[in-house]
Design an enzyme around this catalytic site. Structure first.
Site, PDB file in Angstrom:
ATOM      1  N   LYS A  42      45.540  35.517  38.744  1.00  0.00           N
ATOM      2  CA  LYS A  42      44.948  35.724  37.445  1.00  0.00           C
ATOM      3  C   LYS A  42      44.643  37.200  37.200  1.00  0.00           C
ATOM      4  CE  LYS A  42      42.347  31.554  38.445  1.00  0.00           C
ATOM      5  NZ  LYS A  42      40.968  31.053  38.692  1.00  0.00           N
ATOM      6  N   GLY A  43      44.649  37.972  38.301  1.00  0.00           N
ATOM      7  CA  GLY A  43      44.141  39.342  38.240  1.00  0.00           C
ATOM      8  C   GLY A  43      44.797  40.262  37.234  1.00  0.00           C
ATOM      9  N   GLU A  97      51.220  43.441  38.174  1.00  0.00           N
ATOM     10  CA  GLU A  97      50.159  42.957  39.068  1.00  0.00           C
ATOM     11  C   GLU A  97      48.959  43.900  39.024  1.00  0.00           C
ATOM     12  OE1 GLU A  97      48.543  40.857  40.345  1.00  0.00           O
ATOM     13  OE2 GLU A  97      48.997  40.363  42.430  1.00  0.00           O
ATOM     14  N   ASP A  98      47.797  43.369  39.357  1.00  0.00           N
ATOM     15  CA  ASP A  98      46.572  44.173  39.319  1.00  0.00           C
ATOM     16  C   ASP A  98      46.560  45.241  40.418  1.00  0.00           C
ATOM     17  OD1 ASP A  98      46.290  42.304  41.404  1.00  0.00           O
ATOM     18  OD2 ASP A  98      44.412  41.459  40.674  1.00  0.00           O
ATOM     19  N   ASP A 101      47.844  45.748  47.728  1.00  0.00           N
ATOM     20  CA  ASP A 101      46.907  45.931  48.841  1.00  0.00           C
ATOM     21  C   ASP A 101      47.707  45.882  50.148  1.00  0.00           C
ATOM     22  OD1 ASP A 101      44.323  46.096  50.034  1.00  0.00           O
ATOM     23  OD2 ASP A 101      44.171  43.933  50.161  1.00  0.00           O
ATOM     24  N   LYS A 129      46.430  50.574  47.011  1.00  0.00           N
ATOM     25  CA  LYS A 129      45.643  50.998  48.185  1.00  0.00           C
ATOM     26  C   LYS A 129      46.632  51.183  49.337  1.00  0.00           C
ATOM     27  CE  LYS A 129      42.090  47.622  47.556  1.00  0.00           C
ATOM     28  NZ  LYS A 129      40.967  46.859  48.107  1.00  0.00           N
ATOM     29  N   PHE A 150      36.641  48.110  47.658  1.00  0.00           N
ATOM     30  CA  PHE A 150      36.790  46.824  46.992  1.00  0.00           C
ATOM     31  C   PHE A 150      36.346  46.966  45.539  1.00  0.00           C
ATOM     32  CE2 PHE A 150      36.373  42.499  45.702  1.00  0.00           C
ATOM     33  CZ  PHE A 150      37.505  41.935  46.278  1.00  0.00           C
ATOM     34  N   ASP A 157      38.723  40.337  40.576  1.00  0.00           N
ATOM     35  CA  ASP A 157      37.529  39.529  40.842  1.00  0.00           C
ATOM     36  C   ASP A 157      37.009  39.679  42.261  1.00  0.00           C
ATOM     37  OD1 ASP A 157      39.708  38.065  42.151  1.00  0.00           O
ATOM     38  OD2 ASP A 157      38.269  36.440  42.381  1.00  0.00           O
ATOM     39  N   ARG A 163      35.760  39.395  36.487  1.00  0.00           N
ATOM     40  CA  ARG A 163      37.073  39.633  35.857  1.00  0.00           C
ATOM     41  C   ARG A 163      36.930  40.139  34.419  1.00  0.00           C
ATOM     42  NH1 ARG A 163      41.167  37.459  39.128  1.00  0.00           N
ATOM     43  NH2 ARG A 163      40.740  35.482  40.147  1.00  0.00           N
TER      44      ARG A 163
HETATM   45  P1  IMP Z   1      48.122  41.536  49.089  1.00  0.00           P
HETATM   46  O1  IMP Z   1      48.758  42.840  48.607  1.00  0.00           O
HETATM   47  O2  IMP Z   1      49.100  40.460  49.426  1.00  0.00           O
HETATM   48  O3  IMP Z   1      47.133  41.809  50.189  1.00  0.00           O
HETATM   49  O4  IMP Z   1      47.256  40.885  47.938  1.00  0.00           O
HETATM   50  C1  IMP Z   1      46.854  41.557  46.827  1.00  0.00           C
HETATM   51  C2  IMP Z   1      45.853  40.683  46.135  1.00  0.00           C
HETATM   52  O5  IMP Z   1      44.587  40.769  46.803  1.00  0.00           O
HETATM   53  C3  IMP Z   1      45.609  41.181  44.734  1.00  0.00           C
HETATM   54  O6  IMP Z   1      46.430  40.547  43.802  1.00  0.00           O
HETATM   55  C4  IMP Z   1      44.162  40.842  44.517  1.00  0.00           C
HETATM   56  O7  IMP Z   1      44.049  39.515  44.018  1.00  0.00           O
HETATM   57  C5  IMP Z   1      43.541  40.880  45.879  1.00  0.00           C
HETATM   58  N1  IMP Z   1      42.834  42.163  46.093  1.00  0.00           N
HETATM   59  C6  IMP Z   1      43.179  43.157  46.926  1.00  0.00           C
HETATM   60  N2  IMP Z   1      42.315  44.173  46.851  1.00  0.00           N
HETATM   61  C7  IMP Z   1      41.393  43.826  45.925  1.00  0.00           C
HETATM   62  C8  IMP Z   1      40.224  44.492  45.389  1.00  0.00           C
HETATM   63  O8  IMP Z   1      39.852  45.633  45.728  1.00  0.00           O
HETATM   64  N3  IMP Z   1      39.541  43.792  44.449  1.00  0.00           N
HETATM   65  C9  IMP Z   1      39.900  42.551  44.036  1.00  0.00           C
HETATM   66  N4  IMP Z   1      40.983  41.907  44.497  1.00  0.00           N
HETATM   67  C10 IMP Z   1      41.717  42.534  45.443  1.00  0.00           C
HETATM   68 MG    MG Z   2      45.597  38.731  42.310  1.00  0.00          MG
END
Ligand code: IMP
Ligand code: MG
Length: 177
Positions: A42-43, A97-98, A101, A129, A150, A157, A163
């Site tokens: 949803k981000g 995408e938001d 990470d 990040k 974070f 969220d 959100r």
């Molecule tokens: P990854 O890259 O597979 O670890 O997942 C990324 C997801 O983790 C993002 O779509 C967010 O939903 C969540 N996420 C990672 N860092 C943050 C943050 O700082 N705040 C909120 N959600 C985060």
């Molecule tokens: Mg997300």
């Protein structure tokens, strides 16, 4: 400002300027070619809504997914909670995408959309990040590169909260520790 927020890292004006800058780059790269913008729920909803209204030509689709299994293993599995509803065969896809990470989710999602026969898959993220990365993936379009903080707001969220904040801020560590 919400009292759970330590500091604001992108206010409404900064978000708006960044969205305009990203849309300018995307429009010039795609040069009037249509693409399917795939928002990851949803981000990405706020970013998706603001960015797509500045794009010249795009169709909409959405996915919801999470990665699971040991992130140390390169052949991770993806859990698709909401699949594509458009046929992407031969189409150019822009994933919106938001935040990028660890990269586990987007690495698998990109692969998945390519396996559905997309002609190209590019990635646009509002935040990156890089220090947290576990998978070899980089975004084609990045808004803000940040430290390992974070953050919440503008779609992002913590436990489904924050959100709706119109800005992005660092969450006070005492909220999640
Ligand atoms: P990854 O890259 O597979 O670890 O997942 C990324 C997801 O983790 C993002 O779509 C967010 O939903 C969540 N996420 C990672 N860092 C943050 C943050 O700082 N705040 C909120 N959600 C985060
Ligand atoms: Mg997300």
């Amino acid at each position: 400002m919400n009292s759970d927020i330590l500091e604001i890292i992108a206010d409404q004006k900064q978000l708006n300027e960044k969205v305009n800058e990203l849309a300018g780059k995307i429009n010039s790269d795609y040069k009037g070619k249509s693409m399917i913008a795939v928002g990851i729920l949803k981000g990405s909803v706020m970013f998706f809504a603001d960015l797509t209204r500045k794009l010249d030509l795009c169709k909409f689709d959405f996915m919801a997914a999470s990665s699971y299994g040991s992130s140390a293993v390169s052949s991770g599995k993806i859990n698709i909670k909401k699949d594509l509803s458009e046929d992407v065969t031969g189409k150019d896809v822009l994933i919106i995408e938001d935040i990028l990470d660890t990269g586990n989710t987007l690495y698998l999602l990109k692969d998945y959309i390519l396996s559905k026969g997309a002609n190209s898959v590019k990635l646009c993220v509002l935040f990156d990040k890089p220090d947290r990365r576990e998978k070899p993936i980089t975004a084609d379009y990045t808004g803000f590169t940040i430290d390992n903080l974070f953050i919440v707001g503008y779609g992002l969220d913590y436990d489904e909260k924050y959100r709706n904040l119109p800005y992005v801020g660092v969450l006070k560590p005492e909220i999640y520790s």
